[in-house]
Design a protein around this motif. Sequence first.
Motif, PDB file in Angstrom:
ATOM      1  N   ILE A  43       0.600  -1.311  -0.271  1.00 41.90           N
ATOM      2  CA  ILE A  43      -0.124   0.243  -0.038  1.00 41.90           C
ATOM      3  C   ILE A  43       1.015   1.631  -0.318  1.00 41.90           C
ATOM      4  O   ILE A  43       0.996   1.929  -0.962  1.00 41.90           O
ATOM      5  CB  ILE A  43      -1.058  -0.017   1.401  1.00 41.90           C
ATOM      6  CG1 ILE A  43      -2.132  -1.038   0.997  1.00 41.90           C
ATOM      7  CG2 ILE A  43      -1.612   1.369   1.219  1.00 41.90           C
ATOM      8  CD1 ILE A  43      -3.301  -1.173   2.547  1.00 41.90           C
ATOM      9  N   ASP A  44       1.442   1.357   1.481  1.00 43.10           N
ATOM     10  CA  ASP A  44       2.942   2.416   1.145  1.00 43.10           C
ATOM     11  C   ASP A  44       3.157   2.659  -0.384  1.00 43.10           C
ATOM     12  O   ASP A  44       3.694   3.907  -0.760  1.00 43.10           O
ATOM     13  CB  ASP A  44       3.592   2.547   2.661  1.00 43.10           C
ATOM     14  CG  ASP A  44       2.950   2.189   3.702  1.00 43.10           C
ATOM     15  OD1 ASP A  44       1.414   2.943   3.586  1.00 43.10           O
ATOM     16  OD2 ASP A  44       3.294   1.906   4.550  1.00 43.10           O
ATOM     17  N   ASN A  45       3.758   2.230  -0.511  1.00 40.64           N
ATOM     18  CA  ASN A  45       4.897   1.784  -1.932  1.00 40.64           C
ATOM     19  C   ASN A  45       4.577   1.872  -3.411  1.00 40.64           C
ATOM     20  O   ASN A  45       5.291   2.229  -4.245  1.00 40.64           O
ATOM     21  CB  ASN A  45       5.544   0.956  -1.421  1.00 40.64           C
ATOM     22  CG  ASN A  45       7.193   1.691  -0.274  1.00 40.64           C
ATOM     23  OD1 ASN A  45       7.906   2.644  -0.313  1.00 40.64           O
ATOM     24  ND2 ASN A  45       7.112   0.794   1.075  1.00 40.64           N
ATOM     25  N   ALA A  46       3.421   1.163  -3.688  1.00 38.18           N
ATOM     26  CA  ALA A  46       2.631   0.947  -4.430  1.00 38.18           C
ATOM     27  C   ALA A  46       1.011   1.214  -5.309  1.00 38.18           C
ATOM     28  O   ALA A  46       0.343   1.041  -6.227  1.00 38.18           O
ATOM     29  CB  ALA A  46       3.176  -0.555  -5.035  1.00 38.18           C
ATOM     30  N   ASP A  47       0.647   1.726  -3.875  1.00 32.21           N
ATOM     31  CA  ASP A  47      -0.898   2.151  -3.977  1.00 32.21           C
ATOM     32  C   ASP A  47      -1.388   0.844  -4.575  1.00 32.21           C
ATOM     33  O   ASP A  47      -2.020   1.528  -5.269  1.00 32.21           O
ATOM     34  CB  ASP A  47      -0.633   3.550  -4.757  1.00 32.21           C
ATOM     35  CG  ASP A  47      -0.534   4.301  -3.707  1.00 32.21           C
ATOM     36  OD1 ASP A  47       0.112   4.544  -2.674  1.00 32.21           O
ATOM     37  OD2 ASP A  47       0.880   5.885  -4.710  1.00 32.21           O
ATOM     38  N   GLU A  48      -1.047  -0.419  -4.055  1.00 31.58           N
ATOM     39  CA  GLU A  48      -2.156  -1.544  -4.152  1.00 31.58           C
ATOM     40  C   GLU A  48      -2.981  -1.861  -4.146  1.00 31.58           C
ATOM     41  O   GLU A  48      -3.208  -1.732  -2.574  1.00 31.58           O
ATOM     42  CB  GLU A  48      -1.075  -2.187  -4.328  1.00 31.58           C
ATOM     43  CG  GLU A  48      -1.710  -4.324  -4.940  1.00 31.58           C
ATOM     44  CD  GLU A  48      -1.973  -3.968  -6.080  1.00 31.58           C
ATOM     45  OE1 GLU A  48      -2.604  -4.401  -6.227  1.00 31.58           O
ATOM     46  OE2 GLU A  48      -1.002  -4.010  -7.051  1.00 31.58           O
ATOM     47  N   PRO A  49      -4.670  -1.684  -4.410  1.00 36.08           N
ATOM     48  CA  PRO A  49      -5.852  -1.505  -3.966  1.00 36.08           C
ATOM     49  C   PRO A  49      -6.424  -3.029  -3.645  1.00 36.08           C
ATOM     50  O   PRO A  49      -6.931  -3.352  -2.990  1.00 36.08           O
ATOM     51  CB  PRO A  49      -6.683  -1.715  -4.976  1.00 36.08           C
ATOM     52  CG  PRO A  49      -5.836  -1.305  -6.069  1.00 36.08           C
ATOM     53  CD  PRO A  49      -4.552  -1.177  -6.131  1.00 36.08           C
TER      54      PRO A  49
END
Length: 91
Positions: A36-42
């Motif tokens: 989440i923090d490094n890739a904004d992965e949903p």
Amino acid sequence: FKTDGPLNLRLDPSAGQSASELLLSVTRQGLRELLIDNADEPLAQPLAAALQGQYLETTAQLTRGWRCFDKRKVVYHAQVLGLHAQDHAGQ
């Protein structure tokens, strides 16, 4: 990935742990937060659940584990894991 190779995308392979080692040592929550923090992965939660604790030595193994995801996304996340491991070397 065009060819199979080691799952080691660090800029300096001697610094810190590899992405393989990171997947073994990180908690599921830690991996989710990293994505989440490094890739904004949903889809960080299912990805973390699928990958945490897995020992994946090669890019082909990683790709097989993420067949349901776009291949570019797999490459990107492998880079995120490698850079995260390198950035936290020695901590």
